[in-house]
Design an enzyme around this catalytic site. Sequence first.
Site, PDB file in Angstrom:
ATOM      1  N   GLU A  19      50.595  50.062  43.783  1.00  0.00           N
ATOM      2  CA  GLU A  19      51.662  49.077  43.973  1.00  0.00           C
ATOM      3  C   GLU A  19      52.301  48.681  42.646  1.00  0.00           C
ATOM      4  OE1 GLU A  19      49.105  49.318  47.406  1.00  0.00           O
ATOM      5  OE2 GLU A  19      48.628  48.953  45.298  1.00  0.00           O
TER       6      GLU A  19
ATOM      7  N   SER B 296      45.617  43.167  37.385  1.00  0.00           N
ATOM      8  CA  SER B 296      46.969  43.667  37.166  1.00  0.00           C
ATOM      9  C   SER B 296      47.783  42.721  36.280  1.00  0.00           C
ATOM     10  CB  SER B 296      47.686  43.850  38.508  1.00  0.00           C
ATOM     11  OG  SER B 296      47.025  44.821  39.296  1.00  0.00           O
TER      12      SER B 296
ATOM     13  N   GLU C  54      43.714  51.444  35.917  1.00  0.00           N
ATOM     14  CA  GLU C  54      44.858  51.709  35.040  1.00  0.00           C
ATOM     15  C   GLU C  54      46.187  51.445  35.750  1.00  0.00           C
ATOM     16  OE1 GLU C  54      44.826  55.040  32.399  1.00  0.00           O
ATOM     17  OE2 GLU C  54      42.641  55.170  32.475  1.00  0.00           O
TER      18      GLU C  54
ATOM     19  N   PRO D 191      37.686  38.545  35.458  1.00  0.00           N
ATOM     20  CA  PRO D 191      37.623  38.063  36.844  1.00  0.00           C
ATOM     21  C   PRO D 191      38.963  37.574  37.379  1.00  0.00           C
ATOM     22  CG  PRO D 191      35.690  37.322  35.642  1.00  0.00           C
ATOM     23  CD  PRO D 191      36.587  37.975  34.639  1.00  0.00           C
TER      24      PRO D 191
END
Length: 421
Positions: free
Chosen positions: A381, A147, A377, A143
């Site tokens: 950005e 990234s 994956e 959660p």
Amino acid sequence: MSVSSETRPAPPPALALDTAPVAAFLDDAHARLAADVAAWARETLAPMPAPANDDEGRAQALEMLESLGAGGWLRALDGGDLRALVALREAVAWASPLADAVLALQALGSAPLATPGAEHLRDQWLPRVVDGSAMAGFAMTEPDAGSDVAAIATVARRDGEEYVLDGRKTLISNAGIADFYVVFATVDPRAGRRGITAFLVPADAPGLRFAGAQVLASPHPLGELAFEGCRVPASNRIGDEGAGFRVGMATLDRLRATVAAAACGMAARALDEALAHVRARHQFGKPLADFQLVQQKLARMATELAAARLLTWRAAWEADRGADRITLESAMAKAYATEAAQRVIDDAVQLLGGRGVLADSPVDRLYRSVRALRIYEGTTEVQHLVIASQLLRAAGAAEAEAERADPARDGRDGATPPASP
């Protein structure tokens, strides 16, 4: 729902998967594989009706895994041949985004087993992954850790010959139907990425609970996992303590090129559907294909697909020729191919008009499926940041090398810099 159930009309020929444009990166074996799997996927996977809901999607995912295993296609997961996996994902994604997700997770879940010291886990699980009798999962996202992988909060505490895992994973593909998961947890929350460790956790491990499905716009087995005093043998650790970040990043680094391949497969299907439609559909007394605005869209779609495929196959070729890492190449391929596929598929929907937004239209399914590829994956950005960091690192290394070769070039070491003009 079985392959023999009511099916859609036959798909168009897979013209856009022609390997001629990427032949420079293929040898004869890969060209044959690409042709063979494309024919099989078109005949076996493409006619399967799209699942109507999450339950049907989960059932169909299991059926697709069995079909992939029975066809022998999952053998490409054993041996490190990245171009073979790219060929598979292009063809499978062309036929079925759901089947591609199944294939992707088999790759993600099995790749970490090549880590030194995990040979016993590889011997135990890889044969079942390859024959389709075991479904894999890859549990990294949390959660509050997407990234930012170093923010993983699931804790693994050593207790004798076992580890005890506590935490929660979210947005996990195959959650609830996988037979095992590669799970990333920290053995030292204060150590950041240096505490992250990877484990193979069987689905029936005590303390592991499927916490519920998370339903996507396009049916896909996604959900949450809860680890509540989950016990796994210490022998199920993949690599050393603290090596999990490297294991995870190396896996994603390698497989990002295959995400690009999936995007290319979906874009190729959209282009093939659009070509078939504009040639058959008549408006204002002539085929849509005769209108210049239609031709402009087709030209743009084909050009973007060709560029994406070249980037994708280049990355796989670099890996297969022995490159230690393909960080730059795979990031470029994933960033460009996924964004380009979104544009190509959007143009296909526009060309098909009302038919393109019907729920049973292949391009509508592609439209709902492709969006996720720009996120998982590593978002686009993040890929841009990776590309920039690689470029800056290379520029810095080149400058340092030049200074070592000629210390006087910038006035260092007592040398006098050249006078300004």
